[in-house]
Design a protein around this motif. Structure first.
Motif, PDB file in Angstrom:
ATOM      1  N   ALA A 183      47.511  54.629  39.256  1.00 21.13           N
ATOM      2  CA  ALA A 183      46.407  54.456  39.965  1.00 21.13           C
ATOM      3  C   ALA A 183      46.923  55.695  41.459  1.00 21.13           C
ATOM      4  N   ALA A 212      46.101  58.958  42.604  1.00 19.03           N
ATOM      5  CA  ALA A 212      45.758  59.713  43.737  1.00 19.03           C
ATOM      6  C   ALA A 212      46.068  60.470  44.638  1.00 19.03           C
ATOM      7  N   THR A 272      46.045  63.517  43.069  1.00 23.11           N
ATOM      8  CA  THR A 272      44.500  64.398  42.526  1.00 23.11           C
ATOM      9  C   THR A 272      44.371  64.908  44.608  1.00 23.11           C
ATOM     10  N   ASN A 273      45.108  64.528  45.164  1.00 26.86           N
ATOM     11  CA  ASN A 273      44.494  64.805  46.536  1.00 26.86           C
ATOM     12  C   ASN A 273      45.720  65.923  47.191  1.00 26.86           C
ATOM     13  N   ASP A 321      41.585  60.524  52.358  1.00 26.97           N
ATOM     14  CA  ASP A 321      41.487  60.010  51.058  1.00 26.97           C
ATOM     15  C   ASP A 321      41.705  59.070  49.701  1.00 26.97           C
ATOM     16  N   VAL A 322      43.182  59.770  50.034  1.00 26.43           N
ATOM     17  CA  VAL A 322      44.077  58.528  49.701  1.00 26.43           C
ATOM     18  C   VAL A 322      44.696  57.470  49.851  1.00 26.43           C
ATOM     19  N   ARG A 346      42.576  55.132  51.398  1.00 26.35           N
ATOM     20  CA  ARG A 346      40.815  54.655  51.594  1.00 26.35           C
ATOM     21  C   ARG A 346      41.368  54.568  50.255  1.00 26.35           C
ATOM     22  N   GLU A 347      41.513  55.348  48.761  1.00 26.10           N
ATOM     23  CA  GLU A 347      41.965  54.961  47.174  1.00 26.10           C
ATOM     24  C   GLU A 347      43.165  54.015  47.619  1.00 26.10           C
ATOM     25  N   TRP A 348      43.657  54.247  48.485  1.00 20.94           N
ATOM     26  CA  TRP A 348      45.282  53.220  48.486  1.00 20.94           C
ATOM     27  C   TRP A 348      44.915  52.074  48.331  1.00 20.94           C
ATOM     28  N   ARG A 399      41.708  50.827  48.965  1.00 19.09           N
ATOM     29  CA  ARG A 399      41.161  50.102  47.355  1.00 19.09           C
ATOM     30  C   ARG A 399      41.567  49.263  46.328  1.00 19.09           C
ATOM     31  N   ILE A 400      42.807  50.121  45.785  1.00 20.00           N
ATOM     32  CA  ILE A 400      43.943  50.070  45.050  1.00 20.00           C
ATOM     33  C   ILE A 400      44.693  48.709  45.024  1.00 20.00           C
ATOM     34  N   ARG A 427      42.575  45.681  44.848  1.00 23.53           N
ATOM     35  CA  ARG A 427      41.819  44.988  43.688  1.00 23.53           C
ATOM     36  C   ARG A 427      43.552  44.470  43.106  1.00 23.53           C
TER      37      ARG A 427
END
Length: 82
Positions: free
Chosen positions: A22, A26, A29-30, A47-48, A50-52, A54-55, A58
Motif C-alpha cells: 500500500a 501510493a 501512483t502519485n 497526497d503521498v 496523507r495516504e501514508w 492513513r495507511i 490503519r
C-alpha cells in the motif's frame, strides 16, 4: 565461498512489513501523476504524505516500527567506501 559471504553481507533485503504494498502503490501512483503533470510535484508529495499517514494509522504505527526494527537484523553490516 568468501565472494558469496561478502556479496550477501552487502545485499540489501526487501523490507517486508504490514502495508508495504500500500505504501509503495501510493508513492508510485502519485509519482506517475506528477510526471504526467496531472498533479504538481508538491501536490503529489502532499497526497503521498496523507495516504501514508492513513495507511500507518490503519495498520498501527507500533506494529510498523516493530516489524522494521525486527527486520533490521537482516540488513547489510558492511559499508563500502564511496
Amino acid at each position: 565461498m568468501d565472494v558469496v559471504r561478502e556479496t550477501v553481507a552487502r545485499t540489501v533485503p526487501t523490507i517486508n512489513y504490514p502495508g508495504a504494498t500500500a505504501f509503495h502503490n501510493a508513492l508510485d501512483t502519485n509519482l506517475v501523476a506528477a510526471c504526467t503533470r496531472e498533479k504538481t510535484p508538491e501536490q503529489a508529495m502532499a497526497d503521498v504524505e496523507r495516504e501514508w499517514k492513513r495507511i500507518a494509522r490503519r495498520i498501527g504505527e507500533e506494529k510498523l516500527v516493530e516489524a522494521i526494527v525486527t527486520q533490521k537484523q537482516a540488513w547489510p553490516t558492511i559499508v563500502d567506501p564511496a
